[in-house]
Design a protein around this motif. Structure first.
Motif, PDB file in Angstrom:
ATOM      1  N   GLY A 715      -4.569 -27.556 -25.484  1.00  0.00           N
ATOM      2  CA  GLY A 715      -3.378 -26.883 -25.979  1.00  0.00           C
ATOM      3  C   GLY A 715      -2.529 -27.756 -26.686  1.00  0.00           C
ATOM      4  O   GLY A 715      -2.621 -28.979 -26.596  1.00  0.00           O
ATOM      5  N   ARG A 718       2.315 -24.541 -25.888  1.00  0.00           N
ATOM      6  CA  ARG A 718       1.689 -23.403 -25.280  1.00  0.00           C
ATOM      7  C   ARG A 718       0.679 -22.620 -26.033  1.00  0.00           C
ATOM      8  O   ARG A 718       0.455 -21.801 -25.532  1.00  0.00           O
ATOM      9  N   SER A 742      -0.912 -16.489 -25.617  1.00  0.00           N
ATOM     10  CA  SER A 742      -0.382 -17.535 -25.456  1.00  0.00           C
ATOM     11  C   SER A 742      -1.012 -18.472 -24.323  1.00  0.00           C
ATOM     12  O   SER A 742      -1.763 -17.616 -23.467  1.00  0.00           O
ATOM     13  N   GLY A 743      -1.057 -19.708 -24.383  1.00  0.00           N
ATOM     14  CA  GLY A 743      -1.830 -20.385 -23.340  1.00  0.00           C
ATOM     15  C   GLY A 743      -2.666 -21.345 -23.607  1.00  0.00           C
ATOM     16  O   GLY A 743      -3.756 -20.900 -24.620  1.00  0.00           O
TER      17      GLY A 743
END
Length: 866
Positions: A715, A718, A742-743
């Protein structure tokens, strides 16, 4: 006239030879002759074939609840050979017929025949055992169901020809768990959650507590424990706290109890109201006992307030309290009342109280004027006394100016209606006392609190100051006075019950002294708490027994108790974080007892600990390549350093040099050698001795290799991120499609040039061109991937569900996934598989089965899915 087949004639002869409608003939017609009606359409279900057998015998088709027990295996194994051969002929004839045409759109369901209307909604239980079936109505008396009887849960052939099966029946078949139906010579198993899965059953995971053994020579358990409060009622004591690996949100609640005034202790049982076992992350902070049982309050991992209630202190039930407690609330104390319980605290610099009749339902009391917040409470019936703070204006002189400002000040308040309204009370400063009061209790003589005190005597250089503590009491919480003085300075903790009062004061060499009183006037020594202990609670049980809770380093502390002797109270830390396998060797790495750990196996079934120099911390990944095995991880402590272990055979390991910098979390091997990834950096080595570092913009969490490329995932903030490299030295960030959830990405696997990257949020990303372009492809349902591996036939993924069960899925291309029917991955608590690998012709997975008390390691081994 309708012609009949020999099988139908056999059905009639069967009925004529025995009493018509007898249980024996009904079983014969359902499970035997029904399979021999070979001239019936192949599309007919086993139940419809059974209907035709009954009709041919001239018997009325009877309906009832599905069988409550599975058909015994011997009932199938000992069936006459004629039945088996008849079933085989029926299957062969059905297979030879052309496939049926696509059915027309469904028509409205027809009205149910009288027999169907009479069908019970639920399987027959004890209360239904004496009820009449359709064929028994009018018999004059109720007949109990015989275990050998046949209860048919299905539509007749005529009903099936008219339209779809009734919705009630379809639902009944869909939710039946473990129902085995034998009809028409075939066995059908309907298992909850397996509809849509065409994969044959595979082995279940096994408990692996003994396989991945902790370090028998370790001097510490490696976990962080704390007891945050202790209280008592008569001879029963309760201490509450947490245990975990130190990571916020992964703690597990701990409730200890004693029913013999602290002589012996046990671990209490935890459960959750109306649902599964509570997840990790709960932290009970306070506990009290009342006429209506016991109540504890604390925080959940999500930041909300949760409660636990108990009738006997031995079994506790967790309750989510909802919006009556807000995320910004700071609950600081709980006590019993005449009608239930009260909690006190504050929110946004305003005092708040909560009242409850039973500890699970609470009412919020706001609008308490003039108080910034409460931080403790004691009770007697409906009378409460609480300590807290309030804003006070003071004027100071700065030069020639006077400046007025608001400062927090300490005070006490009293409530006579169980916490709904409050009034200020004065606890005087007298007899040399100073500072705020410390602690509140209701003990001998009524409400009680203590203050620091001092007395100075002598003149000039002979002046001497004596320090001590003072006890203040009040019969009703309104009028207070100093009643006794005790030796010692530095009051750390005060508590008590009607059985006595106790105070913890600082002593010499870091130790603390316990002083106790039975009447509030005469004080005596109550024991010593050896340092360094950070106390959290103090109480007095019947007979004057003292209990002090807290922590000592990373271990929980309970005065006078060796918690290692309490079954289940202390367990060793253990985690398997990564797996790697070859046809002749499998390796698992992680940690146990707070130190790095490696386990090895020749077959993936029998495991043993590898021996190497002790290293605090943990290992996070392991790979095998041309220069041998490599395991990477980090040391323990606030400033972790890199750790690398190497081995030629996967059995004998040694610590290897690794460059300083961020600790690596993942490793891979490919055509250009080994790579190890860390936050902001990726290293490459051809021989596991010399390493070359390359910086990357982001935090890689996993890395793999294709035939000619390396791919890392992770990543950037985020957002998910992917990096590719042709040689492990030069890395380029890949462009990902927009609109992704997201993530960061957490894991990646490669099968040829196809890569699948998974994360904790959103669908997995799939690349068919070695990591150049990516597209999301979901697993289906409410699944979140927890581990992934490549196999000779594609990919296998472990996932978790919203029910906290585990699932195993397989795919040839990373796009179309099918669920494998793996038993033992659902049920109470949590089942989670977190590491996967392929070892020869097998797939291995490790994980945990967790409940409110502990975590049990799991090992799953199965053939590589087709």
């Amino acid at each position: 006239m309708t012609a009949s087949t020999p099988e139908q004639d056999e059905a009639r002869r069967t009925a004529e030879q025995e009493a018509g409608g007898s249980r024996q003939v009904r079983r014969r017609l359902t499970f035997g002759v029904a399979g021999d009606l070979a001239d019936m359409p192949a599309t007919l279900s086993p139940w419809q074939r059974a209907f035709e057998a009954w009709r041919a015998a001239g018997l009325k088709w009877g309906h009832g609840a599905p069988p409550r027990r599975e058909q015994p295996a011997e009932a199938v194994e000992t069936a006459p050979a004629a039945k088996k051969s008849g079933a085989k002929k029926a299957k062969q004839k059905a297979a030879a017929k052309p496939a049926p045409k696509k059915p027309a759109p469904k028509k409205p369901a027809p009205k149910k025949p009288a027999a169907e209307k009479a069908a019970p909604e639920k399987p027959a239980g004890k209360k239904d055992a004496g009820k009449k079936s359709d064929g028994q109505k009018g018999a004059g008396k109720k007949a109990a169901l015989d275990p050998a009887d046949v209860l048919v849960a299905g539509p007749g052939l005529a009903a099936a020809r008219k339209g779809a099966a009734p919705r009630r029946l379809r639902s009944r078949l869909a939710v039946a768990t473990g129902l085995v139906v034998v009809a028409g010579g075939a066995i059908f198993t309907v298992t909850q959650g397996e509809s849509g899965s065409d994969e044959p059953g595979v082995p279940a995971p096994v408990a692996a507590d003994a396989l991945f053994a902790p370090d028998p020579a370790a001097e510490t358990d490696g976990l962080v424990q704390e007891l945050s409060a202790v209280t008592s009622a008569g001879g029963t004591l309760v201490a509450v706290g947490t245990e975990g690996d130190g990571a916020p949100g992964r703690e597990r609640s701990r409730f200890l109890y004693s029913v013999d005034a602290g002589r012996t202790w046990s671990l209490a049982r935890l459960r959750s109201a109306g649902g599964p076992v509570a997840p990790a992350g709960d932290s009970p902070d306070m506990v009290t006992a009342g006429d209506r049982g016991w109540v504890a309050l604390g925080r959940s991992s999500g930041g909300g307030t949760v409660a636990w209630t108990s009738e006997n202190a031995q079994t506790w039930t967790r309750h989510d309290l909802g919006a009556v407690f807000k995320p910004s609330d700071d609950v600081r104390g709980v006590a019993r009342t005449a009608t239930g319980f009260v909690a006190v605290g504050g929110a946004d610099d305003r005092a708040v109280a909560w009242i409850s009749p039973d500890g699970s339902r609470w009412q919020r009391i706001e609008g308490i004027e003039g108080i910034s917040g409460f931080d403790g409470v004691a009770s007697s019936g409906s009378v409460l006394v609480s300590h807290g703070t309030y804003p006070r204006k003071v004027t100071v002189k700065r030069g020639r100016r006077k400046v007025t400002r608001t400062v927090p000040s300490h005070g006490a308040w009293r409530s006579t209606d169980g916490g709904r309204t409050w009034a200020r009370v004065n606890i005087p400063q007298s007899h040399g006392s100073y500072g705020p009061t410390k602690g509140l209790a209701f003990g001998p003589g009524g409400f009680a609190t203590v203050r620091e005190g001092r007395h100075t005597s002598g003149r000039k250089n002979k002046r001497r100051t004596t320090r001590f503590g003072l006890l203040f009491t009040s019969a009703d919480g309104r009028e207070w006075r100093a009643v006794s003085r005790f030796r010692g300075a530095g009051i750390e903790r005060f508590g008590g019950t009607p059985d006595g009062l106790a105070v913890l004061v600082r002593g010499a060499d870091g130790a603390s002294q316990i002083l106790r009183t039975d009447d509030g006037r005469t004080w005596k020594q109550g024991g010593t708490v050896a340092g360094p202990v950070e106390s959290s609670g103090l109480t007095v049980a019947s007979g004057g027994a003292i209990a002090v809770s807290g922590s000592k380093g990373d271990d929980a502390y309970l005065h006078g108790v060796d918690l290692r002797t309490v079954p289940g109270a202390v367990r060793p830390e253990r985690a398997v974080r990564s797996l790697a396998g070859t046809p002749g060797r499998s390796v698992a790495v992680g940690s146990s007892n707070g130190a790095a750990a490696i386990w090895t196996s020749p077959d993936g079934g029998a495991w043993q600990r590898a021996r190497f120099p002790g290293t605090g911390g943990s290992l996070s990944d392991v790979v095998e390549g041309a220069a041998g095995w490599l395991a990477v991880g980090r040391t323990s402590g606030d400033a972790p350093a890199p750790v690398a272990m190497t081995s030629q055979d996967g059995v004998a390991w040694e610590k290897a040099a690794f460059p300083a910098g961020p600790a690596p979390v993942a490793a891979a091997t490919g055509h250009a050698g080994y790579v190890a990834a860390a936050s902001g950096a990726i290293w490459r080595s051809a021989d596991l001795k010399a390493w070359q570092r390359t910086g990357v913009d982001g935090a890689p969490s996993d890395v793999t290799a294709t035939a000619g490329k390396y791919v890392a995932v992770g990543g950037k903030g985020r957002a998910p991120a992917v990096w590719t490299s042709p040689d492990g030295a030069k890395w380029t960030a890949a462009e990902l499609p927009g609109g992704l959830a997201s993530g960061p990405l957490t894991a990646v696997a490669a099968h040829g040039d196809v890569l699948v990257a998974t994360g904790t949020d959103g669908a997995p990303l799939v690349s068919a061109d070695g990591g150049t372009t990516w597209a999301p492809h979901g697993l289906g349902g409410d699944l979140n991937a927890t581990a992934i591996t490549a196999t000779p036939r594609g990919f296998v993924v472990a996932a978790s569900t919203s029910r906290r069960d585990a699932e195993i899925l397989a795919s040839a291309d990373g796009v179309a996934w099918r669920r494998l029917r793996v038993p033992g991955l659902a049920g109470a608590g949590e089942q989670r598989l977190t590491a996967l690998t392929t070892a020869g012709s097998s797939v291995l997975a490790t994980g945990v089965a967790a409940d409110a008390h502990t975590e049990t390691p799991l090992l799953w081994k199965a053939p590589v899915p087709e």
